[in-house]
Design an enzyme around this catalytic site. Structure first.
Site, PDB file in Angstrom:
ATOM      1  N   GLU A   1      -4.467 -14.261   8.862  1.00 32.21           N
ATOM      2  CA  GLU A   1      -3.809 -13.667   7.919  1.00 32.21           C
ATOM      3  C   GLU A   1      -2.229 -13.762   8.329  1.00 32.21           C
ATOM      4  OE1 GLU A   1      -2.835  -9.458   5.139  1.00 32.21           O
ATOM      5  OE2 GLU A   1      -4.339  -9.744   6.705  1.00 32.21           O
TER       6      GLU A   1
ATOM      7  N   ARG B   1       0.976  -1.308   0.032  1.00 30.22           N
ATOM      8  CA  ARG B   1       0.016  -0.039  -0.002  1.00 30.22           C
ATOM      9  C   ARG B   1       0.716   1.173  -0.018  1.00 30.22           C
ATOM     10  NH1 ARG B   1      -3.556  -1.209   4.331  1.00 30.22           N
ATOM     11  NH2 ARG B   1      -4.820  -2.480   2.903  1.00 30.22           N
TER      12      ARG B   1
ATOM     13  N   ASP C   1      -6.506  -9.616  12.379  1.00 30.30           N
ATOM     14  CA  ASP C   1      -5.936 -10.569  11.252  1.00 30.30           C
ATOM     15  C   ASP C   1      -4.845 -11.450  11.724  1.00 30.30           C
ATOM     16  OD1 ASP C   1      -6.990  -8.658   9.524  1.00 30.30           O
ATOM     17  OD2 ASP C   1      -5.501  -7.098   9.510  1.00 30.30           O
TER      18      ASP C   1
ATOM     19  N   ASP D   1       1.116  -8.074   9.191  1.00 28.17           N
ATOM     20  CA  ASP D   1      -0.207  -8.516   8.858  1.00 28.17           C
ATOM     21  C   ASP D   1      -0.937  -8.066  10.382  1.00 28.17           C
ATOM     22  OD1 ASP D   1       0.405  -9.817   6.556  1.00 28.17           O
ATOM     23  OD2 ASP D   1       1.265 -11.433   7.863  1.00 28.17           O
TER      24      ASP D   1
END
Length: 181
Positions: free
Chosen positions: A123, A23, A120, A105
């Site tokens: 994840e 990101r 998360d 994560d």
């Protein structure tokens, strides 16, 4: 790279352990730099996801990055109260392009009422296996979750109202000065 100066804008980029871009946040205004940390703020900032999707943040957010701790902290200043989103992540590096870190994560969200939630976990387990997080990184991250929870419980640093007041006020002063010129 030398530290950016107060009022300058930087880009922030997060990566995954395998080196892939995760990101990007554009136009984060630097409020303070030291040899160890950077405090910045963004508001209605363009965010680009790894798949190319783009969106704009909805509220002012103070950003705290450190070169020693394996987490960074986003303080979201919302009409209904302050929320925190803390990423378990590598210490940051800064180069000519951006402030960069590896996102691991796990996240801790703190709601305006003070409730905490670890996010998360699944994840993290999937990526730990898929990307081969070492036992050392796993141990470092678990220790930093404990440190981060201690900061939250003690109202340390970004989790103190005084911190939020000081740095958001400074952002408003710099933004106002920029609009007048």
């Amino acid at each position: 790279m030398k530290n950016p100066k107060e009022g300058e804008y930087i880009t922030v980029k997060s990566y995954k352990h395998d080196g892939s871009l995760h990101r990007t946040w554009r136009d984060c205004m630097v409020l303070k730099t030291s040899d160890e940390s950077i405090i910045a703020c963004n508001d209605h900032t363009l965010v680009t996801e790894s798949d190319g999707r783009r969106w704009v943040t909805r509220e002012p957010a103070l950003l705290y990055f450190h070169k020693r701790y394996w987490f960074n902290i986003v303080t979201m200043i919302r009409p209904k109260g302050i929320s925190y989103y803390s990423n378990l992540a590598s210490p940051f590096v800064l180069d000519e392009e951006a402030l960069k870190y590896i996102d691991y994560d796990l996240d801790i969200k703190v709601f305006p009422d003070g409730k905490k939630r670890l996010l998360d976990v699944d994840e993290y387990k999937d990526h730990r296996a898929l990307m081969g997080y070492s036992p050392e990184i796993d141990s470092i991250l678990k220790a930093n979750v404990k440190e981060l929870v201690r900061w939250i419980n003690e109202g340390k640093g970004p989790f103190s109202q005084a911190y939020v007041n000081i740095w958001y006020e400074r952002y408003c002063q710099l933004t106002y000065r920029r609009k007048r010129h």
